[in-house]
Design a protein around this motif. Sequence first.
Motif, short mmCIF file in Angstrom:
data_model
loop_
_atom_site.label_atom_id
_atom_site.label_comp_id
_atom_site.label_asym_id
_atom_site.label_seq_id
_atom_site.Cartn_x
_atom_site.Cartn_y
_atom_site.Cartn_z
N PRO A 5 0.79 -1.24 0.00
CA PRO A 5 0.00 0.00 0.00
C PRO A 5 0.82 1.29 0.00
O PRO A 5 0.30 2.33 -0.38
N LEU A 6 2.09 1.22 0.41
CA LEU A 6 2.92 2.41 0.28
C LEU A 6 3.17 2.73 -1.19
O LEU A 6 3.32 3.89 -1.58
N VAL A 7 3.20 1.70 -2.02
CA VAL A 7 3.49 1.87 -3.45
C VAL A 7 2.23 2.16 -4.25
O VAL A 7 2.21 3.06 -5.09
N GLU A 8 1.17 1.38 -4.00
CA GLU A 8 -0.03 1.48 -4.84
C GLU A 8 -1.28 1.36 -3.99
O GLU A 8 -1.44 0.41 -3.22
N ARG A 9 -2.15 2.34 -4.13
CA ARG A 9 -3.47 2.30 -3.50
C ARG A 9 -4.48 2.84 -4.49
O ARG A 9 -4.15 3.66 -5.35
N PRO A 10 -5.74 2.45 -4.35
CA PRO A 10 -6.76 2.99 -5.24
C PRO A 10 -6.93 4.49 -5.04
O PRO A 10 -6.79 5.00 -3.92
N ALA A 11 -7.24 5.20 -6.12
CA ALA A 11 -7.60 6.61 -6.01
C ALA A 11 -8.87 6.72 -5.17
O ALA A 11 -9.70 5.80 -5.18
N PRO A 12 -9.01 7.80 -4.39
CA PRO A 12 -8.24 9.04 -4.41
C PRO A 12 -7.14 9.10 -3.36
O PRO A 12 -6.66 10.19 -3.04
N HIS A 13 -6.73 7.94 -2.80
CA HIS A 13 -5.72 7.94 -1.75
C HIS A 13 -4.33 8.21 -2.32
O HIS A 13 -4.07 8.03 -3.51
N LEU A 14 -3.42 8.61 -1.43
CA LEU A 14 -2.03 8.78 -1.81
C LEU A 14 -1.31 7.45 -1.81
O LEU A 14 -1.61 6.55 -1.02
N CYS A 15 -0.33 7.32 -2.69
CA CYS A 15 0.63 6.22 -2.69
C CYS A 15 1.87 6.76 -3.38
O CYS A 15 1.85 7.85 -3.97
N ALA A 16 2.97 6.03 -3.32
CA ALA A 16 4.22 6.54 -3.89
C ALA A 16 4.10 6.77 -5.39
O ALA A 16 4.62 7.77 -5.91
N ASP A 17 3.43 5.88 -6.09
CA ASP A 17 3.22 6.05 -7.53
C ASP A 17 2.47 7.36 -7.81
O ASP A 17 2.94 8.22 -8.54
N ARG A 18 1.31 7.52 -7.20
CA ARG A 18 0.46 8.68 -7.48
C ARG A 18 1.11 9.98 -7.02
O ARG A 18 1.01 11.02 -7.69
N LEU A 19 1.79 9.94 -5.87
CA LEU A 19 2.41 11.15 -5.35
C LEU A 19 3.59 11.58 -6.22
O LEU A 19 3.75 12.77 -6.52
N ASP A 20 4.42 10.62 -6.63
CA ASP A 20 5.58 11.03 -7.44
C ASP A 20 5.16 11.62 -8.77
O ASP A 20 5.63 12.70 -9.14
N TYR A 21 4.28 10.95 -9.52
CA TYR A 21 3.93 11.54 -10.81
C TYR A 21 3.16 12.85 -10.63
O TYR A 21 3.29 13.77 -11.44
N GLY A 22 2.38 12.94 -9.53
CA GLY A 22 1.67 14.18 -9.27
C GLY A 22 2.61 15.33 -9.02
O GLY A 22 2.47 16.42 -9.60
N LEU A 23 3.59 15.13 -8.15
CA LEU A 23 4.57 16.18 -7.85
C LEU A 23 5.43 16.50 -9.07
O LEU A 23 5.63 17.67 -9.42
N ARG A 24 5.94 15.45 -9.70
CA ARG A 24 6.88 15.64 -10.82
C ARG A 24 6.19 16.37 -11.97
O ARG A 24 6.76 17.30 -12.57
N ASP A 25 4.97 15.98 -12.29
CA ASP A 25 4.25 16.63 -13.37
C ASP A 25 3.83 18.04 -12.98
O ASP A 25 3.90 18.96 -13.80
N ALA A 26 3.37 18.22 -11.75
CA ALA A 26 2.92 19.55 -11.32
C ALA A 26 4.05 20.57 -11.40
O ALA A 26 3.85 21.71 -11.83
N VAL A 27 5.25 20.17 -10.99
CA VAL A 27 6.40 21.07 -11.12
C VAL A 27 6.74 21.26 -12.60
O VAL A 27 6.97 22.38 -13.06
N GLY A 28 6.73 20.17 -13.36
CA GLY A 28 7.07 20.26 -14.79
C GLY A 28 6.09 21.10 -15.58
O GLY A 28 6.47 21.80 -16.53
N PHE A 29 4.81 21.07 -15.21
CA PHE A 29 3.78 21.84 -15.91
C PHE A 29 3.66 23.27 -15.40
O PHE A 29 2.84 24.04 -15.89
N GLY A 30 4.44 23.61 -14.38
CA GLY A 30 4.37 24.96 -13.82
C GLY A 30 3.19 25.19 -12.89
O GLY A 30 2.80 26.33 -12.63
N LYS A 31 2.59 24.11 -12.38
CA LYS A 31 1.45 24.23 -11.46
C LYS A 31 1.88 24.29 -10.00
O LYS A 31 1.06 24.62 -9.13
N LEU A 32 3.13 23.96 -9.72
CA LEU A 32 3.62 23.85 -8.35
C LEU A 32 5.08 24.27 -8.33
O LEU A 32 5.85 23.85 -9.21
#
Length: 346
Positions: free
Chosen positions: A154-181
């Motif tokens: 569950p640290l790696v993968e959980r169903p949405a809308p919960h946090l997990c390492a997969d969802r958090l990393d792409y969320g952060l990485r993309d948000a910074v890359g897209f200029g949203k964060l």
Amino acid sequence: MSSLKVGQFQTLDLSTDDRVIIHDQLYGCHEVSEPVLNELLRSKALARLIGVRQHGISSLLKFTPPITRFEHSVGAFLLVQLVGGSIEEQVAGLLHDVSHTAMSHVVDFALSKPGEGSFHEVHKMRYVKTTEIPDILTKHGFGDLKPLDEELYPLVERPAPHLCADRLDYGLRDAVGFGKLSLEDAQRIIASLRAFPDITSPDRLLVLQDPEAALVLARCYMACDRDVWGNPAHGNLYTRTAELMRSSIRSGLVHEEELWRLSDDEFWAKMREVLDANCQEAMKRLESEDLPNDKELPLPRGAKVRTIDPDVYDPSSDKVVPLSAMHPEYAEERKQYVSVRKALYD
């Protein structure tokens, strides 16, 4: 070669055989000496993901930054490590996307059947069995290949809308890359991360300790979905490219196995080489046109509407509660967003 740029935000130092030094703009500098992780980071199967972009055709056409599946995989592993996850959990994080194909999720629109999971998940073991990954895992005590099933962790993968390492990393990485964060806000969110109730609990979860950081994350995640992940203009690029991929593979001009053998650029070049004049003209249009006007397009069936409702630690009760319970205004924002986006389906 000692130093290798592996994505938009990440570089590896491979100058020493017994360790890999990861330089990541979000997570800082990390030395990896654990033998199984060191060997996996150097494997051909994982290195292949350096040529696979997170956003498929959108990134190939330079509408999004060249964030790679490799840097995301490393990022997921680092998040698990940062909260104290076991080596087994770290391995699961590192390998969770190992079977992604050229063009990433574009292939789902091309080849997945209605109601079927993502192509890379359905065909994960089919691909992994052709690689050195099973031998590496077996060599280091994971002969049951359990870390290849990320849903066990569950640290790696959980169903949405919960946090997990997969969802958090792409969320952060993309948000910074897209200029949203901002990078600073991303690092504030990372600093707020912990495993709850503790790292030894069999039901441990990724939670945030700072409610305001959680709110910033949830809102920028929604902005990424609105403007890129679930945006009709990017969906239009995906479906047009998927038609070309489907045509090339089902006609036998491109073998399905080449999805795992070629990078995004190589796969695009291969299609240009083998497809007929009409398809080549369609490729030229994709390359030459601006991003379509999303106001004039539906959202393709199969496109996800992505939101999160992070679990937040409440010290007064020593429990975790969803962000939406702490911030009712966010619950309403999220409800309205999902409703508006679903109305866009064709």
